[in-house]
Motif scaffolding. Structure first.
Motif, short mmCIF file in Angstrom:
data_model
loop_
_atom_site.label_atom_id
_atom_site.label_comp_id
_atom_site.label_asym_id
_atom_site.label_seq_id
_atom_site.Cartn_x
_atom_site.Cartn_y
_atom_site.Cartn_z
N GLN A 79 0.83 -1.21 0.00
CA GLN A 79 0.00 0.00 0.00
C GLN A 79 0.86 1.26 0.00
N ARG A 80 1.91 1.26 0.80
CA ARG A 80 2.80 2.42 0.86
C ARG A 80 3.39 2.71 -0.52
N ARG A 81 3.88 1.68 -1.17
CA ARG A 81 4.50 1.87 -2.48
C ARG A 81 3.47 2.31 -3.53
N SER A 82 2.24 1.82 -3.39
CA SER A 82 1.21 2.22 -4.35
C SER A 82 0.89 3.71 -4.20
N VAL A 83 0.89 4.23 -2.98
CA VAL A 83 0.65 5.66 -2.77
C VAL A 83 1.79 6.48 -3.37
N GLU A 84 3.02 6.00 -3.20
CA GLU A 84 4.15 6.69 -3.81
C GLU A 84 4.01 6.73 -5.33
N GLN A 85 3.58 5.63 -5.93
CA GLN A 85 3.37 5.58 -7.37
C GLN A 85 2.26 6.54 -7.80
N LEU A 86 1.19 6.58 -7.02
CA LEU A 86 0.06 7.46 -7.34
C LEU A 86 0.51 8.91 -7.36
N LYS A 87 1.23 9.33 -6.34
CA LYS A 87 1.66 10.72 -6.25
C LYS A 87 2.67 11.07 -7.33
N LEU A 105 -9.23 9.01 -1.64
CA LEU A 105 -9.67 7.80 -0.94
C LEU A 105 -8.58 6.73 -0.95
N TRP A 106 -7.82 6.64 -2.03
CA TRP A 106 -6.74 5.66 -2.08
C TRP A 106 -5.70 5.96 -0.99
N ILE A 107 -5.36 7.23 -0.85
CA ILE A 107 -4.40 7.63 0.18
C ILE A 107 -4.99 7.44 1.57
N TYR A 108 -6.27 7.77 1.72
CA TYR A 108 -6.94 7.60 3.01
C TYR A 108 -6.86 6.15 3.49
N GLN A 109 -7.10 5.20 2.59
CA GLN A 109 -7.04 3.78 2.96
C GLN A 109 -5.67 3.42 3.54
N GLU A 111 -3.38 5.47 4.85
CA GLU A 111 -3.12 6.17 6.11
C GLU A 111 -3.86 5.50 7.27
N GLU A 112 -5.07 5.02 7.03
CA GLU A 112 -5.81 4.29 8.05
C GLU A 112 -5.09 3.00 8.43
N ALA A 113 -4.63 2.26 7.43
CA ALA A 113 -3.94 1.00 7.69
C ALA A 113 -2.63 1.24 8.43
N ALA A 114 -1.89 2.28 8.04
CA ALA A 114 -0.62 2.60 8.69
C ALA A 114 -0.83 3.01 10.14
N ALA A 115 -1.88 3.78 10.41
CA ALA A 115 -2.17 4.19 11.79
C ALA A 115 -2.52 2.98 12.65
N ALA A 116 -3.33 2.08 12.11
CA ALA A 116 -3.73 0.90 12.87
C ALA A 116 -2.56 -0.03 13.13
N ALA A 117 -1.63 -0.12 12.19
CA ALA A 117 -0.49 -1.04 12.33
C ALA A 117 0.38 -0.70 13.53
N LYS A 118 0.37 0.55 13.95
CA LYS A 118 1.18 0.95 15.10
C LYS A 118 0.64 0.38 16.41
N PHE A 119 -0.60 -0.12 16.38
CA PHE A 119 -1.24 -0.61 17.60
C PHE A 119 -1.57 -2.10 17.49
N ARG A 120 -0.75 -2.82 16.77
CA ARG A 120 -1.00 -4.24 16.52
C ARG A 120 -1.18 -5.03 17.81
N ARG A 121 -0.39 -4.73 18.83
CA ARG A 121 -0.45 -5.49 20.08
C ARG A 121 -1.70 -5.18 20.91
N ASN A 122 -2.45 -4.16 20.52
CA ASN A 122 -3.64 -3.77 21.29
C ASN A 122 -4.92 -4.42 20.79
N VAL A 123 -4.87 -5.12 19.68
CA VAL A 123 -6.08 -5.59 19.02
C VAL A 123 -6.62 -6.86 19.68
N TYR A 124 -7.94 -6.95 19.81
CA TYR A 124 -8.63 -8.17 20.23
C TYR A 124 -9.02 -8.94 18.95
N LEU A 125 -8.38 -10.07 18.71
CA LEU A 125 -8.66 -10.83 17.49
C LEU A 125 -9.85 -11.78 17.65
#
Length: 606
Positions: A79-87, A105-109, A111-125
């Motif tokens: 996703q990160r690389r796709s945003v770089e390609q888009l810009k 919306l592509w960038i928003y997706q 940024e949401e995923a990147a923000a959530a990834a920082k809290f991986r250990r907090n998630v209830y699976l």
């Protein structure tokens, strides 16, 4: 069955004259960027065979997603690389309006995923309502269609894939629990029997049939009846399925059960929110921002909830007086909660009566929609009881989306194990929220659009879709619904319920409330059934932030409508407004406001 009017109606909501008439270079850029989005989306879907199946695509039909953290890292990097390609590849400033929305919306997706990834250990699976231990089996049984012999081969392969995926998630859940993030004791107490139910009965035990085995047999028998396999081949498929279930599925579920049982005594008996967990306050702030698509703080959301509860209580007082009840509002709540007239019998006949009544309300709404919407879904929607292996007394009713081609209807699912948790006055409003014109309109229309990039047809934005669902509850009054004052009180019950969520969710996760404190506040301000209240509060505990999207989204959509009505006056068109909201798929609230402002400008200009 609905007849959609397709992309032509969608363009009516936000005319191409906005960009217009579009210069050839803009047309070329639109075509170029849309082709880029569709190519990238095909790449993205390669990460998720499950998503493909939900969309009716049988590519990788024998596979289940890789749910390891390593796979999540690979997808986020993609996703990160796709945003770089888009810009690098497109100048947003020269794109037409619709393409700019796709770009954002592509960038928003990402940024949401990147923000959530920082809290991986907090998630209830795993949790008692939407945990993967029940969601993956539901996917296999409800979404994996078997039309040809190859499809049952894929089904059997997916049995092993689900077992592998559950074990991958189990390893992550163990890491998260070790880091201090484990669901409360009530969740483990519910998940243990849920998981056991999925390995009880044939082919696992001798008494009865398991849900998955019943599904296997039904789908194999369907191939026999269609003349696509003979009896010998059917027996071979049954043998292969039983082997996969007993050798892969069963050990995976036994491992889940063993871990749930080992965790239960370690989990909090006095349940509260995630704020107490390591990094929990920052995690909740991220979840609140994601769920509302705003920068509102927990304190601000809490206050909005308090203000809305006060306002709605005033409307409830008016109905109490209308029906001639002479006691206090709290006494009226008790009357609504306890009187037998407000419940169907806790029998199979009572459950069928509930389903029939919900179906009738949906049929009524179908007759009204053409006057208020230009775009209508092709797919139908049906009402079903939640499957026994995942049914929770008092559990939240919910929607399962239709297929994009309309061949699989949307499903409004109701938990009917305990009919005393399913008050009749709330039935009508929930049918409108979950089915028409709520979630089914929202999801089915988006999937059926043909004039937007494919990734946008399947976006899920919590505040948008839940805000729309709550908006449609209120909209029902405009079309003559809620003729019974008790049903109208049920509408207010569900609205105050969503306002209570703002107070309770932030109370639990940001202010340290316990489950009992949350239940007490809910009970004081709502006539909802006791079991319903308990189930709801437990839902908020294991799904931090999610419940705040409803009221925040509704408030914003109503504000946008009022703005459009005030600015446009006689030029305001309710069909055009609704098509503007739904006609380009889901989006964060700030982008929705920008879209409505653009529509207002076009209408104002004539």
């Amino acid at each position: 069955m609905f007849v959609g009017v397709g992309a032509a109606a969608a363009s009516m909501a936000l005319p191409t004259a906005l960009a217009a008439p579009a210069a050839p270079s803009q047309d070329a850029e639109r075509a170029r960027i849309n082709a880029w989005f569709d190519a990238r989306y095909r790449e993205q879907l390669a990460f998720s065979p499950i998503s493909r199946s939900y969309q009716g695509d049988k590519t990788d039909y024998d596979k289940i997603d890789d749910l390891s953290e390593e796979a999540a890292d690979r997808q986020l990097d993609w996703q990160r690389r796709s945003v770089e390609q888009l810009k690098a590849g497109f100048d947003r400033a020269v794109l037409p309006v619709d393409a700019q929305l796709s770009y954002d919306l592509w960038i928003y997706q990402y940024e949401e995923a990147a923000a959530a990834a920082k809290f991986r250990r907090n998630v209830y699976l795993f949790d008692q309502l939407f945990g993967s231990h029940t969601r993956l089996p539901q996917f296999l049984m409800s979404i994996h269609k078997v039309d040809e012999p190859a499809d049952i081969d894929a089904y059997i392969a997916r049995i092993g894939g689900i077992a592998r995926a559950e074990l991958q998630l189990l390893e992550i859940a163990k890491r998260n629990a070790a880091a201090g993030s484990r669901v409360p004791r009530f969740a483990y107490a519910a998940m243990i029997p849920q998981a056991r139910a999925l390995i009880t009965g044939a082919p696992f035990t001798t008494e009865g049939k398991s849900a998955v085995w019943t599904d296997v047999e039904t789908k194999i028998d369907g191939l026999v009846k269609a003349g696509k396999i003979d009896g010998a081949k059917a027996d071979a498929y049954r043998t292969a399925a039983a082997k996969a279930l007993t050798e892969s599925w069963q050990p995976a579920y036994e491992a889940l059960i063993a871990w749930f049982e080992s965790e239960l005594p370690k989990a909090d008996a006095v349940a509260t929110g995630v704020g107490k967990n390591p990094n929990g306050q920052a995690y909740y702030a991220m979840m609140l921002a994601s769920s509302t698509t705003t920068d509102l703080t927990a304190d601000q959301v809490h206050q909005i909830g308090l203000d809305e509860v006060k306002r709605i209580r005033g409307e409830m007082e008016a109905i109490k007086q209308k029906v001639g009840f002479t006691g206090t509002l709290q006494q009226f709540f008790t009357f609504m909660r306890e009187d037998d007239r407000f419940y169907y019998p806790n029998t199979d006949a009572g459950r069928q009566a509930y389903i029939d009544a919900a179906t009738a309300h949906i049929a009524f709404m179908k007759t009204k929609l053409p006057d208020y919407f230009g775009i209508l879904p092709k797919a139908d929607v049906v009402v079903k009881r939640v499957e026994s292996y995942r049914e929770v007394p008092g559990g939240a009713q919910h929607y399962l989306m239709s297929s994009p081609d309309g061949s699989r209807p949307g499903v409004f699912y109701a938990h009917l194990a305990d009919m005393r948790a399913m008050p009749i006055p709330q039935l009508e409003v929930i049918a409108y929220h979950e089915a028409l014109p709520g979630h089914h309109m929202n999801f089915a229309i988006a999937q059926e659009l043909t004039d937007i990039p494919n990734f946008r047809r399947f976006l899920y934005i919590n505040a948008f879709q839940e805000g729309w669902g709550l908006y449609t509850e209120r909209f029902g009054k405009e079309v003559g619904a809620y003729k019974d004052p008790y049903s109208d009180f049920g509408r207010l019950t569900t609205e105050i319920w969503r306002a209570i969520r703002l107070v309770v969710d932030t109370g639990l996760h940001a202010k340290g409330w316990t489950e009992e404190e949350a239940v007490a506040y809910f009970t004081e301000n709502s006539p909802a059934a006791a079991n319903q209240i308990r189930s709801e509060v437990q839902r908020y505990i294991v799904m931090p932030g999610q419940a705040t999207g409803y009221k925040i989204g509704m408030i914003r959509i109503l504000a946008l409508r009022r703005k459009a009505e005030a600015v446009l006056g006689d030029r305001f068109d309710i069909r055009g407004f609704h098509d503007t909201i739904l006609g380009q798929g889901q989006m964060p609230l700030d982008l929705l406001e920008r879209r409505v402002d653009q529509w207002i400008a076009v209408r104002k200009a004539g």
